[in-house]
Design an enzyme around this catalytic site. Structure first.
Site, short mmCIF file in Angstrom:
data_model
loop_
_atom_site.label_atom_id
_atom_site.label_comp_id
_atom_site.label_asym_id
_atom_site.label_seq_id
_atom_site.Cartn_x
_atom_site.Cartn_y
_atom_site.Cartn_z
N ARG A 34 0.83 -1.21 0.00
CA ARG A 34 0.00 0.00 0.00
C ARG A 34 0.86 1.27 0.00
NH1 ARG A 34 -3.76 2.68 3.89
NH2 ARG A 34 -5.69 3.25 2.81
N VAL A 60 -7.74 7.16 -1.20
CA VAL A 60 -7.59 5.71 -1.31
C VAL A 60 -8.38 5.14 -0.13
CG1 VAL A 60 -5.29 5.87 -0.21
CG2 VAL A 60 -5.98 3.74 -1.28
N SER A 61 -9.24 4.16 -0.43
CA SER A 61 -10.17 3.66 0.58
C SER A 61 -9.45 3.03 1.77
CB SER A 61 -11.10 2.61 -0.03
OG SER A 61 -11.73 3.11 -1.18
N GLN A 62 -10.18 2.97 2.87
CA GLN A 62 -9.70 2.30 4.08
C GLN A 62 -9.52 0.80 3.78
OE1 GLN A 62 -12.80 2.34 6.97
NE2 GLN A 62 -11.49 1.70 8.65
#
Ligand code: SAH
Length: 215
Positions: A34, A60-62
């Protein structure tokens, strides 16, 4: 293979605790660095369970949301999947490990260019992408076994429902696009129409119709 770092193990344990039980999904998250998808300023938070800002005012999503959405999508390795909202490319990189081919659409050219560089760097070769308005889906490539939308829509976009195979599954945040009252829906296309189940309250950036000024 080297043993995973403590911060990676910590995140995976948290995702498990919060309901991500599919080992293929957990393994894909473990293998997706990530730190490659976040801005330098947030490098130290790359493996934290939180959404982080990316360019063009997007996020950017969790990781938990990526895990739960991917799990609910029930992706098989022979499937053709459509993603709306490439963003950083993080969700795309996770999904591409679980399906045959991923088609992904992003409306911001700058974001897609960066995402493409990351896919190359990670040697992910089964992603086809384009700049466009995801509201309309990708008619030339339809139908899809699975569709995932990573920006919030006020309703289920009719073109996307139409481009889903019968028996196919779409996961999409739907609700107030100001971010206040949104829920993730798992939509299954049946012969007779759509079956809809809500599974998580969320907060996504809006799915915007049309293209940004620069093209
Ligand atoms: N899945 C991404 C999340 C990005 S946020 C990630 O893992 O990083 C949602 C993205 O959807 C943003 O990049 C935004 O530009 C994009 N988006 C919003 N409306 C869109 C539309 N109509 N068509 C294509 N992309 C759209």
């Amino acid at each position: 293979m080297a043993a995973p770092e403590p911060r990676v193990i910590r995140l995976l344990m948290e995702l498990r605790r919060q309901g991500v039980s599919d080992t293929r999904v957990l393994a894909a998250i473990e293998r997706t660095p990530r730190e490659l998808f976040v801005a330098d300023l947030f490098l130290d938070q790359a493996w934290e369970n939180r959404a982080l800002p990316i360019d063009c005012g997007q996020t950017v999503s969790q990781p938990l949301v990526v895990g739960l959405m991917t799990q609910e999508l029930e992706v098989g390795e022979r499937m053709k999947v459509l993603e709306i909202g490439t963003g950083s490319g993080y969700q795309s990189a996770v999904l591409a490990q679980l399906c045959r081919r991923l088609y992904t659409i992003e409306r911001h050219r700058g974001l897609l260019k960066q995402a493409d560089e990351r896919f190359r760097q990670l040697r992910i070769h089964n992603i086809t992408h384009k700049i466009g308005d995801g509201w309309k889906g990708w008619r030339e490539q339809a139908p899809f076994d699975r569709i995932i939308v990573t920006a919030a829509a006020p309703v289920i976009p009719p073109d996307l429902a139409e481009q889903l195979k019968v028996g196919g599954i779409m996961v999409i945040p739907v609700g107030d696009v100001a971010g206040l009252d949104q829920e993730l829906l798992k939509v299954t296309r049946l012969e007779t129409g759509l079956q809809v189940r809500r599974f998580l309250p969320v907060r996504f950036v809006p799915l915007v119709q049309g293209m940004p000024p620069e093209g």
